[in-house]
Design a protein around this motif. Structure first.
Motif, PDB file in Angstrom:
ATOM      1  N   LEU A  88     -12.839  17.893  22.425  1.00  0.00           N
ATOM      2  CA  LEU A  88     -12.130  16.830  23.135  1.00  0.00           C
ATOM      3  C   LEU A  88     -10.636  16.876  22.857  1.00  0.00           C
ATOM      4  N   ILE A  89     -10.261  17.113  21.608  1.00  0.00           N
ATOM      5  CA  ILE A  89      -8.840  17.212  21.267  1.00  0.00           C
ATOM      6  C   ILE A  89      -8.221  18.429  21.939  1.00  0.00           C
ATOM      7  N   TYR A  90      -8.950  19.536  21.978  1.00  0.00           N
ATOM      8  CA  TYR A  90      -8.460  20.741  22.637  1.00  0.00           C
ATOM      9  C   TYR A  90      -8.233  20.490  24.128  1.00  0.00           C
ATOM     10  N   LEU A  91      -9.189  19.834  24.785  1.00  0.00           N
ATOM     11  CA  LEU A  91      -9.027  19.522  26.206  1.00  0.00           C
ATOM     12  C   LEU A  91      -7.847  18.590  26.448  1.00  0.00           C
ATOM     13  N   ALA A  92      -7.670  17.610  25.566  1.00  0.00           N
ATOM     14  CA  ALA A  92      -6.522  16.715  25.702  1.00  0.00           C
ATOM     15  C   ALA A  92      -5.216  17.495  25.546  1.00  0.00           C
ATOM     16  N   ALA A  93      -5.179  18.432  24.622  1.00  0.00           N
ATOM     17  CA  ALA A  93      -3.967  19.242  24.427  1.00  0.00           C
ATOM     18  C   ALA A  93      -3.690  20.127  25.640  1.00  0.00           C
ATOM     19  N   VAL A  94      -4.744  20.656  26.240  1.00  0.00           N
ATOM     20  CA  VAL A  94      -4.557  21.468  27.456  1.00  0.00           C
ATOM     21  C   VAL A  94      -3.910  20.631  28.555  1.00  0.00           C
TER      22      VAL A  94
END
Length: 139
Positions: free
Chosen positions: A57-63
């Motif tokens: 989820l954090i990775y997707l938010a960063a993307v």
């Protein structure tokens, strides 16, 4: 004897890497920004994913919020800037943002389950399809 030394300080900018990219370049960009090996960030995302799923989820938010290397705006900023002529990316961004917020705050709403994952995937699909072909509506 006085010398005037002018030193211009260049500011670092967090960007997703295009050269050190495994999935979307988030870890490579973080590694370059903090002068660390991107493997540390990749390992951190994997550990967070294994400990409850927050890494994905954090990775997707960063993307969504960190711009790609060489671009001025992130995916989220582009969707917000062009919301009048292309509203569907904003709808997808809104769905993805709400689902990310609910899934990340599972301690507040313990009933955050698979339905929110579907909402997140729907929002990302709308964003991806409208961004890919440049049309004003998905599909």
């Amino acid at each position: 004897m006085s010398e005037h030394i002018t030193h211009t300080q260049s500011s670092k900018r967090l960007e997703r890497s295009s050269s050190s990219r495994v999935i979307a370049g988030v870890s490579g960009g973080l590694g370059r920004y903090f002068d660390l090996n991107p493997a540390f960030f990749r390992l951190g995302f994997v550990v967070l994913t294994l400990l409850g799923g927050a890494g994905i989820l954090i990775y997707l938010a960063a993307v969504l919020v960190v711009p790609d290397e060489g671009k001025e705006q992130s995916i989220a900023a582009e969707a917000l800037a062009r919301r009048r002529e292309r509203p569907w990316p904003l709808v997808g961004l809104g769905l993805a943002g709400v689902a990310l917020a609910v899934l990340l705050s599972a301690t507040i709403w313990p009933a955050a389950g698979f339905g929110w994952v579907l909402v997140l995937l729907a929002g990302l699909a709308i964003l991806w399809s409208s961004r890919r072909d440049g049309r004003s509506r998905p599909g």
